[in-house]
Design a protein around this motif. Sequence first.
Motif, PDB file in Angstrom:
ATOM      1  N   ASP A 170       0.815  -1.222  -0.078  1.00 24.07           N
ATOM      2  CA  ASP A 170       0.017   0.061   0.107  1.00 24.07           C
ATOM      3  C   ASP A 170       0.815   1.210   0.015  1.00 24.07           C
ATOM      4  O   ASP A 170       0.486   2.204  -0.755  1.00 24.07           O
ATOM      5  CB  ASP A 170      -0.881   0.102   1.222  1.00 24.07           C
ATOM      6  CG  ASP A 170      -2.139  -1.080   1.065  1.00 24.07           C
ATOM      7  OD1 ASP A 170      -2.326  -1.461  -0.174  1.00 24.07           O
ATOM      8  OD2 ASP A 170      -2.664  -1.408   2.120  1.00 24.07           O
ATOM      9  N   THR A 171       1.941   1.185   0.722  1.00 20.94           N
ATOM     10  CA  THR A 171       2.814   2.548   1.119  1.00 20.94           C
ATOM     11  C   THR A 171       3.409   2.541  -0.470  1.00 20.94           C
ATOM     12  O   THR A 171       3.633   3.803  -1.038  1.00 20.94           O
ATOM     13  CB  THR A 171       3.802   2.245   1.971  1.00 20.94           C
ATOM     14  OG1 THR A 171       3.233   1.933   3.340  1.00 20.94           O
ATOM     15  CG2 THR A 171       4.786   3.498   2.039  1.00 20.94           C
ATOM     16  N   LEU A 172       3.980   1.465  -1.001  1.00 19.08           N
ATOM     17  CA  LEU A 172       4.718   1.780  -2.242  1.00 19.08           C
ATOM     18  C   LEU A 172       3.860   2.107  -3.249  1.00 19.08           C
ATOM     19  O   LEU A 172       4.056   2.929  -4.463  1.00 19.08           O
ATOM     20  CB  LEU A 172       5.484   0.446  -2.749  1.00 19.08           C
ATOM     21  CG  LEU A 172       6.440  -0.071  -1.675  1.00 19.08           C
ATOM     22  CD1 LEU A 172       7.254  -1.383  -2.535  1.00 19.08           C
ATOM     23  CD2 LEU A 172       7.486   1.008  -1.385  1.00 19.08           C
ATOM     24  N   SER A 173       2.541   1.583  -3.441  1.00 20.43           N
ATOM     25  CA  SER A 173       1.591   2.115  -4.606  1.00 20.43           C
ATOM     26  C   SER A 173       1.114   3.623  -4.297  1.00 20.43           C
ATOM     27  O   SER A 173       1.089   4.156  -5.253  1.00 20.43           O
ATOM     28  CB  SER A 173       0.437   0.933  -4.394  1.00 20.43           C
ATOM     29  OG  SER A 173      -0.468   1.356  -5.290  1.00 20.43           O
ATOM     30  N   GLN A 174       1.110   3.854  -3.065  1.00 22.00           N
ATOM     31  CA  GLN A 174       0.662   5.191  -2.600  1.00 22.00           C
ATOM     32  C   GLN A 174       1.680   6.070  -3.319  1.00 22.00           C
ATOM     33  O   GLN A 174       1.661   7.477  -3.730  1.00 22.00           O
ATOM     34  CB  GLN A 174       0.443   5.551  -1.402  1.00 22.00           C
ATOM     35  CG  GLN A 174      -1.001   4.867  -0.910  1.00 22.00           C
ATOM     36  CD  GLN A 174      -1.041   4.978   0.521  1.00 22.00           C
ATOM     37  OE1 GLN A 174      -0.520   5.725   1.408  1.00 22.00           O
ATOM     38  NE2 GLN A 174      -2.156   3.904   1.060  1.00 22.00           N
ATOM     39  N   THR A 175       3.046   5.673  -3.155  1.00 23.41           N
ATOM     40  CA  THR A 175       4.096   6.578  -3.634  1.00 23.41           C
ATOM     41  C   THR A 175       4.283   6.529  -4.827  1.00 23.41           C
ATOM     42  O   THR A 175       4.594   7.757  -5.511  1.00 23.41           O
ATOM     43  CB  THR A 175       5.469   5.900  -2.981  1.00 23.41           C
ATOM     44  OG1 THR A 175       5.584   5.640  -1.610  1.00 23.41           O
ATOM     45  CG2 THR A 175       6.777   6.539  -3.431  1.00 23.41           C
ATOM     46  N   LEU A 176       3.914   5.566  -5.823  1.00 25.79           N
ATOM     47  CA  LEU A 176       3.964   5.802  -6.992  1.00 25.79           C
ATOM     48  C   LEU A 176       2.630   6.425  -7.798  1.00 25.79           C
ATOM     49  O   LEU A 176       2.494   6.742  -9.130  1.00 25.79           O
ATOM     50  CB  LEU A 176       4.213   4.329  -7.588  1.00 25.79           C
ATOM     51  CG  LEU A 176       5.641   3.647  -7.659  1.00 25.79           C
ATOM     52  CD1 LEU A 176       5.481   2.230  -7.999  1.00 25.79           C
ATOM     53  CD2 LEU A 176       6.341   4.327  -8.162  1.00 25.79           C
ATOM     54  N   GLY A 177       1.436   6.376  -6.895  1.00 29.51           N
ATOM     55  CA  GLY A 177       0.280   6.951  -7.452  1.00 29.51           C
ATOM     56  C   GLY A 177      -0.471   5.628  -8.033  1.00 29.51           C
ATOM     57  O   GLY A 177      -1.509   5.964  -9.013  1.00 29.51           O
ATOM     58  N   THR A 178      -0.098   4.596  -7.999  1.00 30.26           N
ATOM     59  CA  THR A 178      -0.848   3.155  -8.688  1.00 30.26           C
ATOM     60  C   THR A 178      -2.204   2.807  -7.684  1.00 30.26           C
ATOM     61  O   THR A 178      -2.105   3.274  -6.549  1.00 30.26           O
ATOM     62  CB  THR A 178      -0.027   1.990  -8.939  1.00 30.26           C
ATOM     63  OG1 THR A 178       0.709   1.821  -7.816  1.00 30.26           O
ATOM     64  CG2 THR A 178       1.169   2.553  -9.845  1.00 30.26           C
ATOM     65  N   THR A 179      -2.969   2.289  -8.189  1.00 29.04           N
ATOM     66  CA  THR A 179      -4.143   1.803  -7.380  1.00 29.04           C
ATOM     67  C   THR A 179      -4.203   0.300  -7.408  1.00 29.04           C
ATOM     68  O   THR A 179      -4.736  -0.258  -6.459  1.00 29.04           O
ATOM     69  CB  THR A 179      -5.424   2.372  -8.042  1.00 29.04           C
ATOM     70  OG1 THR A 179      -5.540   2.049  -9.383  1.00 29.04           O
ATOM     71  CG2 THR A 179      -5.435   3.926  -7.940  1.00 29.04           C
ATOM     72  N   THR A 180      -3.812  -0.511  -8.232  1.00 30.89           N
ATOM     73  CA  THR A 180      -4.002  -1.642  -8.302  1.00 30.89           C
ATOM     74  C   THR A 180      -2.579  -2.430  -8.478  1.00 30.89           C
ATOM     75  O   THR A 180      -1.716  -2.050  -9.041  1.00 30.89           O
ATOM     76  CB  THR A 180      -4.919  -2.307  -9.418  1.00 30.89           C
ATOM     77  OG1 THR A 180      -4.331  -2.116 -10.719  1.00 30.89           O
ATOM     78  CG2 THR A 180      -6.022  -1.643  -9.611  1.00 30.89           C
TER      79      THR A 180
END
Length: 671
Positions: free
Chosen positions: A355-365
């Motif tokens: 979740d943290t890495l995804s939020q960093t990149l702005g990805t959702t899935t």
Amino acid sequence: MILLSYVRQNKLYCLFIWLSIAVISVFFILGTRPSSASIIPSIPSSSISTTNVTSSSSYGGGPLPFNDINILVVTDVHSWVASQKRHKSQYNVDYGMVVSFYEQLIPKNSQQNLFFVMNGDFMDGTGLSTHPPEHLVDILKKMPFDAINVGNHELYFNSTVEFMKQKDGFAEHFGDKYVTSNVFFNPGGDYKMLPLGGRNRYHVMEGPSARVLVFGFLYDMVDHCPMVVVERVEETVEQEWFRQALQNTNYDAILCLSHMDVEDDLIYLLLHKIRSIINDSDMPIHFITGHTHYRGFKELNNGTAYALNKERLATSFEAGHYLDTIGFLSFDRDSDILEEEYNKVDHVFIEANFDTLSQTLGTTTMDDFMTPYGREVQKFILQTEEEMGLNDVLGCSPQHYFFDCKLSQPQSLWRFYMEKVINNFYFDNSPDHVYVMSSGSFRYDLYEGDITLNDIKAMSPWNQFIIRVTTMIEGMELIQMLGDDDIGDNINNLMGGALQWQSDLPPYIYSRDTFNEKQVYELYTNEFDLAYVLQRMSDVLGEKRRDALVNLEYQNTATTDLFIDFISEKWQPHPHGKGTATCQTVNSGGKDNAVFFILAIAFSVIFVSLIGIREVHQRKFQGYNQSVVNMDPEYLSDAAAAEIYSSDDELNDDDMDLKFLYGTKAQFLND
């Protein structure tokens, strides 16, 4: 029909019966579910210092603070490349996801540079790490590292070093990116001693707009295997090659990969020597540190040196362990900026969580997050685990045991191992057997429930043969040998600094708490700790007495195998075959579950009884009132009600209802 009629006439009562069954079920679940112990592992998660530094020591996602030069860091992963998600769901990132994160993080701005480094200690931690590390190295060779340092755990066994140096092996694959500035390969014989990694002992990382000079230093390690030589850092920095690399190489910043603590004295030695050689107070110099397994950041020259010399800020940055953290260090290359931003250095401890890495990149899935190559690496890791049988279930642990808590606590893994596995199981409760083992031998908790092969390998990564040292050492000699207060200082010096996760443990642990001064004992240890035991015997008892006592005899079992044997015999292997059954409740856990179940039944009986009595009395009143209002407008006498209730004549359904109602009135009157 009779059951439906009863339910129709006793709706509330039946409702309470179902409610009681639900209560019993809840109590039973509470009694049998795994429980967590109340001890929290003592690994600090905050930085050491963030004085006068732009920093993010707790990071919840979002864009990273990119500057000219940006460093992505992993250190002390210890083969946890498949993540810790089995027991610590918050750390659910594997190396395939790290690769995807790195590839998507590469800036599109050509003036920004991103480098990916690994700071050593990839060995010893999970079942993927073997000696030699044939499976693990194949995984690591898929990683796009720009620079790698060596850790002490790569240097304990000749077999590991030989495997890394073989043709097409780890060292050859990474070439000059494997930077070992003070560690040499020393095969002996006619071979010339060469750097363990790249031949130049330094490396230049080249980005779109910056060149970074990289060194790789290991602390002054002394307990390495014979096939390597670790040169003292104090000696290395005085050599001509080091001076030439600093003075004759074209670079924009200096990065020292340093496998040592964030505040180790050698860090300050390196900084001072580099500054004096380059004679440039404006050159960015930063240290990526490790070895001590925590998140730390330190400003190395903020204070007098900066105030008097206008020296560019130098920092030391350590990014956790076991792939719980991905470190990010960011700084500017040039100093021709505003004075208040002259020392701008950003550091971020990124939680290794999807979740943290995804939020960093702005990805959702996950599909958006993972890159094709990242998926390839992830798939390869999973296939390797499957081929090695690391997910096979061996047995079931009745509780959670902590490797880093005090020996006095019942949740202590060490207390359990010494009392149950060594004394009871291996020594068969013999009163004259003593086992000595370093507290660094266990590296991970043993969790309640199913135990897989990988769980045991993670807990005890070194499968060392047990050795009987002597059969005739006296109790008084053991007291003198094992009770010296200097032991802690000696082991900390040996390991290159105090180990943060062992703050509540002594450096060495024994299978007995007390010794009879006049009793003769058999003393046991293992391969790794043998040198320490022999040295202690020599220091305390003298070499002559030691030589008279010692008669080494290797046993037919090893430390990790012993635990596996214990689980197979004492913790009930699963009845449906290895790796397939659900964890059964065994040993001490069963007693607790029985108590919960008995309490559940007792509570439910009392609950149902009280509700039932209340319902019966309410029904009597309700039946009497209904007969008056709805079904029998002409009030019947008490005698008439009793007569109808006692009648044996055949009645239709309506008359049956009347009989029930009048009978209720009659029973109520009789009661």
